[in-house]
Enzyme design. Structure first.
Site, PDB file in Angstrom:
ATOM      1  N   GLU A 200     -16.518  -7.278  -6.425  1.00 20.05           N
ATOM      2  CA  GLU A 200     -15.164  -7.054  -6.100  1.00 20.05           C
ATOM      3  C   GLU A 200     -14.243  -8.325  -5.986  1.00 20.05           C
ATOM      4  O   GLU A 200     -13.233  -8.422  -6.558  1.00 20.05           O
ATOM      5  CB  GLU A 200     -14.932  -6.184  -4.640  1.00 20.05           C
ATOM      6  CG  GLU A 200     -15.009  -4.706  -4.744  1.00 20.05           C
ATOM      7  CD  GLU A 200     -14.034  -3.849  -5.223  1.00 20.05           C
ATOM      8  OE1 GLU A 200     -13.068  -4.232  -5.714  1.00 20.05           O
ATOM      9  OE2 GLU A 200     -14.046  -2.616  -5.315  1.00 20.05           O
TER      10      GLU A 200
ATOM     11  N   SER B 290      -7.179  -4.023  13.782  1.00 14.19           N
ATOM     12  CA  SER B 290      -6.853  -3.451  14.968  1.00 14.19           C
ATOM     13  C   SER B 290      -7.986  -2.977  15.768  1.00 14.19           C
ATOM     14  O   SER B 290      -7.846  -3.176  17.199  1.00 14.19           O
ATOM     15  CB  SER B 290      -5.968  -2.195  14.752  1.00 14.19           C
ATOM     16  OG  SER B 290      -6.944  -1.429  13.783  1.00 14.19           O
TER      17      SER B 290
ATOM     18  N   CYS C 266      -0.369   4.160   1.949  1.00 10.47           N
ATOM     19  CA  CYS C 266      -0.885   4.969   3.111  1.00 10.47           C
ATOM     20  C   CYS C 266       0.319   5.272   4.270  1.00 10.47           C
ATOM     21  O   CYS C 266       0.300   6.331   4.764  1.00 10.47           O
ATOM     22  CB  CYS C 266      -1.960   4.793   3.470  1.00 10.47           C
ATOM     23  SG  CYS C 266      -2.259   3.163   4.211  1.00 10.47           S
TER      24      CYS C 266
ATOM     25  N   ARG D  27     -11.427   7.696   3.568  1.00 10.37           N
ATOM     26  CA  ARG D  27     -11.312   6.758   2.367  1.00 10.37           C
ATOM     27  C   ARG D  27     -12.266   6.121   1.685  1.00 10.37           C
ATOM     28  O   ARG D  27     -12.563   5.076   1.098  1.00 10.37           O
ATOM     29  CB  ARG D  27     -10.419   5.325   3.000  1.00 10.37           C
ATOM     30  CG  ARG D  27      -9.093   5.743   3.647  1.00 10.37           C
ATOM     31  CD  ARG D  27      -8.267   4.472   3.765  1.00 10.37           C
ATOM     32  NE  ARG D  27      -7.209   4.669   4.700  1.00 10.37           N
ATOM     33  CZ  ARG D  27      -6.143   5.390   4.643  1.00 10.37           C
ATOM     34  NH1 ARG D  27      -5.839   6.394   3.795  1.00 10.37           N
ATOM     35  NH2 ARG D  27      -5.349   5.170   5.945  1.00 10.37           N
TER      36      ARG D  27
ATOM     37  N   TYR E 149      -4.089  -9.978  15.410  1.00 11.28           N
ATOM     38  CA  TYR E 149      -2.983  -9.424  16.356  1.00 11.28           C
ATOM     39  C   TYR E 149      -3.245 -10.608  17.452  1.00 11.28           C
ATOM     40  O   TYR E 149      -2.127 -10.164  18.366  1.00 11.28           O
ATOM     41  CB  TYR E 149      -3.187  -8.278  16.722  1.00 11.28           C
ATOM     42  CG  TYR E 149      -3.410  -7.391  15.653  1.00 11.28           C
ATOM     43  CD1 TYR E 149      -2.078  -6.759  15.193  1.00 11.28           C
ATOM     44  CD2 TYR E 149      -4.651  -6.863  14.927  1.00 11.28           C
ATOM     45  CE1 TYR E 149      -2.202  -6.018  14.031  1.00 11.28           C
ATOM     46  CE2 TYR E 149      -4.522  -5.930  13.542  1.00 11.28           C
ATOM     47  CZ  TYR E 149      -3.087  -5.725  13.330  1.00 11.28           C
ATOM     48  OH  TYR E 149      -3.121  -4.619  12.327  1.00 11.28           O
TER      49      TYR E 149
ATOM     50  N   CYS F 189      -4.013   5.886   0.078  1.00 12.66           N
ATOM     51  CA  CYS F 189      -3.519   4.666  -0.127  1.00 12.66           C
ATOM     52  C   CYS F 189      -3.360   4.603  -1.807  1.00 12.66           C
ATOM     53  O   CYS F 189      -3.193   3.610  -2.248  1.00 12.66           O
ATOM     54  CB  CYS F 189      -4.765   3.689   0.132  1.00 12.66           C
ATOM     55  SG  CYS F 189      -5.215   3.405   1.692  1.00 12.66           S
TER      56      CYS F 189
ATOM     57  N   LYS G 260     -12.036  -7.846   5.127  1.00 16.94           N
ATOM     58  CA  LYS G 260     -11.967  -7.201   6.051  1.00 16.94           C
ATOM     59  C   LYS G 260     -12.634  -5.873   6.414  1.00 16.94           C
ATOM     60  O   LYS G 260     -13.152  -5.223   5.421  1.00 16.94           O
ATOM     61  CB  LYS G 260     -10.229  -6.673   5.665  1.00 16.94           C
ATOM     62  CG  LYS G 260      -9.596  -5.559   6.590  1.00 16.94           C
ATOM     63  CD  LYS G 260      -8.456  -4.965   6.041  1.00 16.94           C
ATOM     64  CE  LYS G 260      -7.913  -3.825   6.841  1.00 16.94           C
ATOM     65  NZ  LYS G 260      -6.765  -3.369   6.165  1.00 16.94           N
TER      66      LYS G 260
ATOM     67  N   CYS H   9       0.795  -1.189   0.033  1.00 16.25           N
ATOM     68  CA  CYS H   9       0.049  -0.184   0.049  1.00 16.25           C
ATOM     69  C   CYS H   9       0.738   1.201   0.167  1.00 16.25           C
ATOM     70  O   CYS H   9       2.158   1.208  -0.070  1.00 16.25           O
ATOM     71  CB  CYS H   9      -0.948  -0.030   1.182  1.00 16.25           C
ATOM     72  SG  CYS H   9      -2.457   1.114   1.213  1.00 16.25           S
TER      73      CYS H   9
ATOM     74  N   ARG I 251      -4.381   2.817  12.410  1.00 13.55           N
ATOM     75  CA  ARG I 251      -3.654   4.035  11.761  1.00 13.55           C
ATOM     76  C   ARG I 251      -2.997   5.083  12.917  1.00 13.55           C
ATOM     77  O   ARG I 251      -1.850   5.679  12.587  1.00 13.55           O
ATOM     78  CB  ARG I 251      -4.919   4.819  11.450  1.00 13.55           C
ATOM     79  CG  ARG I 251      -5.454   4.140   9.962  1.00 13.55           C
ATOM     80  CD  ARG I 251      -6.651   5.004   9.433  1.00 13.55           C
ATOM     81  NE  ARG I 251      -7.255   4.128   8.577  1.00 13.55           N
ATOM     82  CZ  ARG I 251      -8.466   4.578   8.140  1.00 13.55           C
ATOM     83  NH1 ARG I 251      -9.182   5.684   8.107  1.00 13.55           N
ATOM     84  NH2 ARG I 251      -9.068   3.795   7.265  1.00 13.55           N
TER      85      ARG I 251
ATOM     86  N   LYS J  26     -12.461  -4.734   1.114  1.00 16.27           N
ATOM     87  CA  LYS J  26     -12.004  -3.940   2.388  1.00 16.27           C
ATOM     88  C   LYS J  26     -12.949  -2.717   2.492  1.00 16.27           C
ATOM     89  O   LYS J  26     -13.195  -1.886   1.680  1.00 16.27           O
ATOM     90  CB  LYS J  26     -10.981  -3.485   2.070  1.00 16.27           C
ATOM     91  CG  LYS J  26     -10.088  -2.430   3.060  1.00 16.27           C
ATOM     92  CD  LYS J  26      -8.523  -2.278   2.904  1.00 16.27           C
ATOM     93  CE  LYS J  26      -7.953  -1.504   3.989  1.00 16.27           C
ATOM     94  NZ  LYS J  26      -6.520  -1.034   3.421  1.00 16.27           N
TER      95      LYS J  26
HETATM   96  C1  PBG Z   1      -3.054  -0.294   4.612  1.00 15.51           C
HETATM   97  C2  PBG Z   1      -3.789  -1.224   5.518  1.00 15.51           C
HETATM   98  C3  PBG Z   1      -4.975  -0.701   6.836  1.00 15.51           C
HETATM   99  C4  PBG Z   1      -4.803  -1.884   7.444  1.00 15.51           C
HETATM  100  C5  PBG Z   1      -4.172  -2.896   6.903  1.00 15.51           C
HETATM  101  N1  PBG Z   1      -3.740  -2.216   5.650  1.00 15.51           N
HETATM  102  C6  PBG Z   1      -5.268   0.666   7.215  1.00 15.51           C
HETATM  103  C7  PBG Z   1      -6.226   1.145   6.618  1.00 15.51           C
HETATM  104  O1  PBG Z   1      -6.485   0.629   5.499  1.00 15.51           O
HETATM  105  O2  PBG Z   1      -6.638   2.381   7.108  1.00 15.51           O
HETATM  106  C8  PBG Z   1      -5.718  -1.999   8.653  1.00 15.51           C
HETATM  107  C9  PBG Z   1      -5.396  -2.996   9.611  1.00 15.51           C
HETATM  108  C10 PBG Z   1      -6.050  -2.927  11.227  1.00 15.51           C
HETATM  109  O3  PBG Z   1      -6.821  -1.999  11.296  1.00 15.51           O
HETATM  110  O4  PBG Z   1      -5.605  -3.768  11.867  1.00 15.51           O
HETATM  111  N2  PBG Z   1      -3.835   0.448   3.704  1.00 15.51           N
END
Ligand code: PBG
Length: 324
Positions: A230, A271, A118, A214, A310, A126, A245, A116, A202, A192
């Site tokens: 998608e 996260s 970002c 986004r 995680y 991104c 995700k 990516c 972030r 996503k």
């Molecule tokens: C990068 C990316 C992100 C996550 C994984 N790859 C962040 C986003 O899209 O803002 C998020 C992973 C997480 O929240 O654990 N683009």
């Protein structure tokens, strides 16, 4: 005849015999954040997760490998950000160095690299932007191709594009094939969602967009037809694995995606999902261990072949304890 379903639940051995979904150590992938800083520091919004210094990354990985984890996904925090995220295409960028270093110590560990922009761009979006501040698709695809070739050259086993740029899989496949990396797989973050659950990540990756959000490239949480579209497109473009995700609010999406694609499906317990479980268990409101196993088992039941989480390290421990 009395139909009493609880007959099968009376005895623990019987319960295990009829168990439909079994979470295994081989279902888990641990994310790792690598930095240039010289101290291992805990990520405030993700207690128990760390910024790991590149120069001692093998120590962290050793613990994982010893616990039984076979696969990681790498995220890099670069020293400097710029308009186009130059670190992403630098053969001495943070990810490229980390991959080479880890492979030296642990050649058998499967390394997936997040692909990516970002974390690497000054604006935090991104992709690469045009004068209007919108994603410049063609230019971003060109840089993506350079990025994946550079990751593959460093030794990545699988690349995982997460930028939600249309035709990213097609362009990435083409770049890998043209550079003799036919055997490198693509794990596409095909589905996503524009989710609030990425907040702690972030903070950890310093990747909050400086302007806007986004929503113009990630999916609206209420849509599923778009998600299926998608997934299909990415599979047709050559994705080896399709990812959904976040995981928990999108179990129906995992389930439906699984039923329309032939390739394996992955889910990312992100996260915010991690932070919620951590916070509630710190307060003593839920049992952390049981909650980890319950959520991961639920995600697997929905149709995920494996899960990026995680909690991978914790879960491995819990699975082992349950087997004893
Ligand atoms: C990068 C990316 C992100 C996550 C994984 N790859 C962040 C986003 O899209 O803002 C998020 C992973 C997480 O929240 O654990 N683009």
């Amino acid at each position: 005849m009395s139909k009493l379903p609880t007959r099968l639940r009376r005895n623990p051995i019987l319960r295990e015999l009829v168990q439909e979904t079994q979470l295994s150590i081989n279902d888990l992938v641990q994310p790792i954040f690598v930095t240039y800083s010289d101290k291992k520091t805990e990520i405030l919004s993700m207690p128990g997760q760390y910024h790991v210094p590149l120069n001692i990354v093998e120590k962290e990985i050793e613990q994982l490998v010893n616990s039984g984890i076979n696969a990681i996904i790498l995220f890099g925090i670069p020293e400097k950000k710029d308009e186009v995220g130059l670190d992403t295409i630098n053969d001495n960028g943070i990810i490229q160095r980390a991959v080479r270093r880890i492979k030296q110590y642990f050649p058998d560990l499967l390394i997936i690299t997040d692909v990516c922009f970002c974390q690497y761009t000054s604006h935090g979006h991104c992709g690469i932007l045009d004068e209007r501040g919108l994603i410049n698709r063609k230019k971003s695809l060109e840089y993506l191709q350079k990025q994946v070739v550079s990751h593959a050259q460093a030794g990545a086993d699988v690349v995982a594009p997460s930028c939600m740029i249309d035709e990213m899989v097609k362009y990435i496949r083409e770049a890998l094939d043209n550079n003799e990396y036919e055997d490198i797989g693509i794990l596409s973050y095909a589905v996503k969602y524009a989710s609030t659950f990425y907040g702690p990540f972030r903070d950890a990756a310093y990747s909050t967009p400086k302007h806007g959000d986004r929503q113009s490239y990630q999916l609206y949480p209420g849509n599923i037809q778009e998600a299926l579209k998608e997934a299909k497109i990415d599979e047709n473009e050559g994705a080896d694995i399709i990812m959904v995700k976040p995981a928990l609010p999108y179990l129906d999406v995992i389930h439906q995606v699984k039923s329309i694609v032939q390739c394996p499906v992955a889910a990312y317990q992100v996260s915010g999902e991690y932070a919620m479980i951590k916070a509630a268990s710190e307060k003593g409101w839920i049992d952390e261990g049981k909650c980890i196993l319950e959520t991961l088992t639920g995600i697997k039941r929905a149709g995920a072949n494996f899960i990026i989480t995680y909690f991978a390290m914790n879960a491995v421990q819990l699975i082992k304890e349950n087997m004893e």
